[in-house]
Design an enzyme around this catalytic site. Structure first.
Site, mmCIF file in Angstrom:
data_model
loop_
_atom_site.group_PDB
_atom_site.id
_atom_site.type_symbol
_atom_site.label_atom_id
_atom_site.label_comp_id
_atom_site.label_asym_id
_atom_site.label_seq_id
_atom_site.Cartn_x
_atom_site.Cartn_y
_atom_site.Cartn_z
ATOM 1 N N ALA A 74 0.883 -1.167 0.000
ATOM 2 C CA ALA A 74 0.000 0.000 0.000
ATOM 3 C C ALA A 74 0.926 1.224 0.000
ATOM 4 C CB ALA A 74 -0.922 -0.045 1.216
ATOM 5 N N ARG A 119 -0.225 -9.259 -0.689
ATOM 6 C CA ARG A 119 -1.212 -10.344 -0.646
ATOM 7 C C ARG A 119 -1.984 -10.444 -1.960
ATOM 8 N NH1 ARG A 119 -6.098 -9.896 3.571
ATOM 9 N NH2 ARG A 119 -6.241 -7.930 2.415
ATOM 10 N N ASN A 123 2.698 0.339 12.544
ATOM 11 C CA ASN A 123 2.498 1.000 13.834
ATOM 12 C C ASN A 123 1.980 0.007 14.870
ATOM 13 O OD1 ASN A 123 3.364 3.632 13.689
ATOM 14 N ND2 ASN A 123 1.441 4.370 12.802
ATOM 15 N N SER A 139 8.590 6.680 11.260
ATOM 16 C CA SER A 139 7.817 7.911 11.344
ATOM 17 C C SER A 139 8.076 8.804 10.145
ATOM 18 C CB SER A 139 8.210 8.673 12.611
ATOM 19 O OG SER A 139 7.578 9.928 12.622
ATOM 20 N N GLY A 140 7.060 9.555 9.781
ATOM 21 C CA GLY A 140 7.259 10.524 8.696
ATOM 22 C C GLY A 140 6.244 10.381 7.578
ATOM 23 N N LYS A 162 8.531 4.818 19.426
ATOM 24 C CA LYS A 162 7.677 5.397 18.383
ATOM 25 C C LYS A 162 6.334 5.836 18.987
ATOM 26 C CE LYS A 162 5.963 6.425 14.260
ATOM 27 N NZ LYS A 162 4.593 6.137 14.146
ATOM 28 N N HIS A 171 6.900 9.006 20.821
ATOM 29 C CA HIS A 171 7.056 10.046 19.785
ATOM 30 C C HIS A 171 5.679 10.581 19.378
ATOM 31 C CE1 HIS A 171 6.638 11.090 15.530
ATOM 32 N NE2 HIS A 171 7.828 11.636 15.590
ATOM 33 N N ASN A 172 4.755 9.675 19.119
ATOM 34 C CA ASN A 172 3.420 10.109 18.700
ATOM 35 C C ASN A 172 2.695 10.859 19.816
ATOM 36 O OD1 ASN A 172 4.175 8.502 16.525
ATOM 37 N ND2 ASN A 172 2.086 7.812 16.154
ATOM 38 N N GLU A 191 3.971 14.246 19.903
ATOM 39 C CA GLU A 191 3.388 14.943 18.743
ATOM 40 C C GLU A 191 1.997 15.489 19.095
ATOM 41 O OE1 GLU A 191 3.640 12.549 15.084
ATOM 42 O OE2 GLU A 191 1.543 13.034 14.735
ATOM 43 N N ARG A 233 -5.506 8.783 53.677
ATOM 44 C CA ARG A 233 -5.457 7.348 53.399
ATOM 45 C C ARG A 233 -5.301 6.560 54.703
ATOM 46 N NH1 ARG A 233 -1.110 5.648 50.603
ATOM 47 N NH2 ARG A 233 -2.199 3.873 49.708
ATOM 48 N N HIS A 245 -3.774 2.989 55.818
ATOM 49 C CA HIS A 245 -2.746 2.713 54.804
ATOM 50 C C HIS A 245 -1.345 3.075 55.281
ATOM 51 C CE1 HIS A 245 -5.559 1.310 51.888
ATOM 52 N NE2 HIS A 245 -6.258 2.430 51.907
HETATM 53 P P1 NBP Z 1 -2.640 -0.131 5.334
HETATM 54 O O1 NBP Z 1 -2.503 0.054 6.784
HETATM 55 O O2 NBP Z 1 -3.789 0.467 4.640
HETATM 56 O O3 NBP Z 1 -2.612 -1.691 5.017
HETATM 57 C C1 NBP Z 1 -2.809 -2.176 3.714
HETATM 58 C C2 NBP Z 1 -1.853 -3.296 3.411
HETATM 59 O O4 NBP Z 1 -2.030 -4.376 4.352
HETATM 60 C C3 NBP Z 1 -2.085 -3.878 2.033
HETATM 61 O O5 NBP Z 1 -0.825 -4.175 1.487
HETATM 62 C C4 NBP Z 1 -2.885 -5.115 2.353
HETATM 63 O O6 NBP Z 1 -2.811 -6.097 1.363
HETATM 64 C C5 NBP Z 1 -2.184 -5.584 3.575
HETATM 65 N N1 NBP Z 1 -2.899 -6.620 4.324
HETATM 66 C C6 NBP Z 1 -4.058 -6.583 5.024
HETATM 67 BR BR1 NBP Z 1 -5.097 -5.101 5.214
HETATM 68 N N2 NBP Z 1 -4.396 -7.756 5.563
HETATM 69 C C7 NBP Z 1 -3.425 -8.594 5.185
HETATM 70 C C8 NBP Z 1 -3.208 -9.966 5.430
HETATM 71 N N3 NBP Z 1 -4.043 -10.676 6.192
HETATM 72 N N4 NBP Z 1 -2.122 -10.531 4.874
HETATM 73 C C9 NBP Z 1 -1.284 -9.825 4.116
HETATM 74 N N5 NBP Z 1 -1.426 -8.509 3.864
HETATM 75 C C10 NBP Z 1 -2.489 -7.898 4.392
HETATM 76 O O7 NBP Z 1 -1.284 0.342 4.584
HETATM 77 P P2 NBP Z 1 -0.448 1.685 4.799
HETATM 78 O O8 NBP Z 1 -1.320 2.861 4.967
HETATM 79 O O9 NBP Z 1 0.581 1.677 3.733
HETATM 80 O O10 NBP Z 1 0.283 1.447 6.198
HETATM 81 C C11 NBP Z 1 1.157 0.348 6.436
HETATM 82 C C12 NBP Z 1 1.647 0.390 7.880
HETATM 83 O O11 NBP Z 1 2.349 1.597 8.104
HETATM 84 C C13 NBP Z 1 0.525 0.374 8.934
HETATM 85 O O12 NBP Z 1 0.936 -0.386 10.039
HETATM 86 C C14 NBP Z 1 0.363 1.801 9.335
HETATM 87 O O13 NBP Z 1 -0.094 1.968 10.663
HETATM 88 C C15 NBP Z 1 1.759 2.319 9.175
HETATM 89 N N6 NBP Z 1 1.716 3.743 8.811
HETATM 90 C C16 NBP Z 1 2.647 4.527 9.278
HETATM 91 C C17 NBP Z 1 2.666 5.850 8.951
HETATM 92 C C18 NBP Z 1 3.734 6.646 9.474
HETATM 93 O O14 NBP Z 1 3.746 7.864 9.355
HETATM 94 N N7 NBP Z 1 4.694 6.020 10.070
HETATM 95 C C19 NBP Z 1 1.719 6.411 8.120
HETATM 96 C C20 NBP Z 1 0.785 5.611 7.641
HETATM 97 C C21 NBP Z 1 0.793 4.258 7.992
HETATM 98 P P3 NBP Z 1 -3.929 -6.117 0.165
HETATM 99 O O15 NBP Z 1 -3.451 -5.104 -0.835
HETATM 100 O O16 NBP Z 1 -3.859 -7.492 -0.336
HETATM 101 O O17 NBP Z 1 -5.238 -5.753 0.789
#
Ligand code: NBP
Length: 481
Positions: free
Chosen positions: A11, A34, A102, A128-129, A184, A187-188, A191, A447, A453
């Site tokens: 994604a 997947r 996350n 992060s970022g 992390k 950090h959030n 934020e 207490r 206590h």
């Molecule tokens: P998403 O959090 O929207 O997840 C989508 C991905 O998970 C797709 O590749 C999907 O595959 C896969 N997936 C799912 Br849902 N269920 C699955 C399963 N059972 N087996 C295998 N793959 C599976 O993606 P994202 O927004 O790119 O975020 C990814 C991670 O990064 C998350 O943990 C998110 O919290 C974190 N994140 C961090 C930041 C940051 O600033 N650090 C920002 C945004 C996200 P599919 O395509 O086959 O459905």
């Protein structure tokens, strides 16, 4: 097998991270998702990256050199467990599975333990970022074993953000198992506090001086050239300057005033409560979002009375400077509390966390990147055991310069009926922690009264109880409570 690193989950975050990896000298990146469409789209759109696509976990494993190293970027929770289980089937002892999502740190601790039993290394890495960070250089907070860091370190160093001050990559081996995801999480939380403080500063200036959002944008842009210089102050100016195309009004006036949250602020506060660490700034920021998001309560509560007097600021420029100083002082408290939580977490979970290194890896790539983090790093380089961050000489100096302005702003906010929960709770924390005596002695007396206590005395060792329902003499007690 010729890829040296793989990414599972394509994604937005995963595909950007894969492109970042592929753009670095010496990397060949295997990719798997997947559903195959995402993989197909990515390789079609980015032929320059030289990705090695896989349709199955077996193919993915076969395309990786040993020790195999794969970064998972899928939806946190059950999806992460599903991918880990699939990778454990096709990987071998010595290989490395990295979760870059996350994850909640107790999940990471659990997963690390389970995966380690197979001989495979598991590393929970906070990244992060956002999308931009993933593509151009995030701040990375990896946990996991020392062994995995040997292979992973150079790869992560090659894709991390670069600190402008000294060219150092924003990544360090935070500590074992869940340490990276813990840091992390904090950090959030920080934020949240930083954003809430900025929002309160904006609200006070707007309601106190009547300046327009565009004028306040200029004030923030000006602040961004001084000690408050940071990404969040910079983007605040951008948001305030934005005009809504459909109404011609400032965008900030047409955005619904109900703040969302994905839960990491709440995790930070819940964890702090269990550790007994007063992160009141982060807690107030989290609660302020909750308060904003209950329109049904806010509607009925509008009948509650506010102050009788009209709120007027006579010296507008003086007030704005006071708000700037109050913001900086409150920010010092918020970070001091956040680092306190990391210190307490490290003690609880036996992580050896270098707090100066944490401040350094937040200097670029992440949302809270700021000048100010250099001062925090200096403080911990000077004294790694510093019990309260804001007692480092630089911060004492800043608080000495800012505290009277801070008190005026909090008093003004209270008198004017303008909510400033993070400003005022930070000041209360500051006055609490520096107090010679606290009314906690009275709490101990209460207490002892209702629950026997017991209490300790300031003048001699031992544990005591007053016979409240008897003749009210004091007796020595067993130290059991
Ligand atoms: P998403 O959090 O929207 O997840 C989508 C991905 O998970 C797709 O590749 C999907 O595959 C896969 N997936 C799912 Br849902 N269920 C699955 C399963 N059972 N087996 C295998 N793959 C599976 O993606 P994202 O927004 O790119 O975020 C990814 C991670 O990064 C998350 O943990 C998110 O919290 C974190 N994140 C961090 C930041 C940051 O600033 N650090 C920002 C945004 C996200 P599919 O395509 O086959 O459905």
């Amino acid at each position: 097998a010729h890829a040296n690193i793989g990414v599972v989950g394509l994604a937005v975050m995963g595909s950007n991270l894969a492109r970042n990896l592929a753009s670095r000298e010496g990397n060949t990146v295997a990719v798997f998702n997947r559903s195959y469409e995402k993989t197909a789209d990515l390789i079609a759109e980015h032929p320059e990256a030289g990705f090695v696509p896989a349709q199955t976990y077996e193919e993915f494993a076969a395309s990786l050199q040993k020790p195999r190293t794969a970064i998972i970027m899928v939806k946190a929770g059950a999806a992460t467990d599903a991918v880990i289980n699939a990778l454990v089937e096709v990987f071998e002892p010595g290989d490395i599975i990295v979760d870059g999502g996350n994850a909640y740190f107790p999940d990471t601790i659990r997963r690390e333990k389970a995966v380690r039993e197979t001989g495979i290394n598991f590393v929970g890495a906070g990244i992060s970022g956002g999308e931009e960070g993933a593509l151009h250089g995030p701040s990375i907070m990896p946990g996991g074993s020392d062994e995995s860091w040997i292979t992973l370190g150079p790869i992560l160093r090659s894709i991390a953000a670069i600190a402008p001050e000294d060219g150092e990559p924003c990544v360090t081996h935070v500590g074992h198992d869940g340490a990276g995801h813990f840091v992390k999480m904090v950090h959030n939380g920080i934020e949240y506090a930083d954003m809430q403080l900025i929002a309160e500063a904006y609200d006070l200036i707007r309601r106190g001086t009547g300046k327009s959002p565009a004028e306040i944008a200029d004030i923030f842009a000006e602040w961004n050239t001084g000690e408050l210089e940071s990404y969040l102050i910079e983007i605040t100016a951008e948001v305030l300057r934005q005009i809504d195309a459909s109404t011609g009004k400032p965008l900030v006036d047409v955005i619904l005033d109900q703040a969302g949250a994905k839960g990491t602020g709440a995790w930070t506060v819940q964890t702090a409560l269990s550790l007994g660490v007063p992160v009141s700034g982060i807690a107030e920021a989290t609660f302020a979002r909750s308060l904003s998001s209950h329109p049904e309560q806010r509607d009925v509560a509008q009948t509650l009375p506010g102050p009788d007097e009209e709120f007027t600021v006579t010296d507008g420029d003086g007030f704005i400077e006071d708000v700037r100083r109050a913001l900086y002082a409150s920010k010092i408290v918020a970070y001091s509390q956040g680092f306190d939580e990391i210190r307490a977490g490290a003690a609880e979970y036996n992580w050896n966390i270098d707090l100066a290194a944490i401040a350094k890896i937040w200097r670029a790539g992440c949302i809270i990147r700021a000048q100010f983090l250099n001062r925090i790093a200096d403080a911990y380089v000077e004294n790694a055991e510093l019990p309260v961050l804001m007692t480092a000489p630089y911060f004492v100096d800043a608080l000495t310069r800012g505290q009277s302005a801070w008190r005026r702003v909090v008093a003004t906010a209270a008198a004017a009926g303008i909510p400033a929960p993070a400003f005022s709770s930070s000041l209360a924390y500051y006055d609490g922690i520096r107090a010679d005596r606290l009314p906690a002695s009275l709490i101990q007396g209460q207490r002892d009264f209702f629950g026997a206590h017991t209490y300790k005395r300031i003048d001699r060792p031992g544990t005591f109880h007053t016979l409240w329902s008897g003749d009210r003499t004091e007796v020595e007690a067993e130290d059991t409570h």
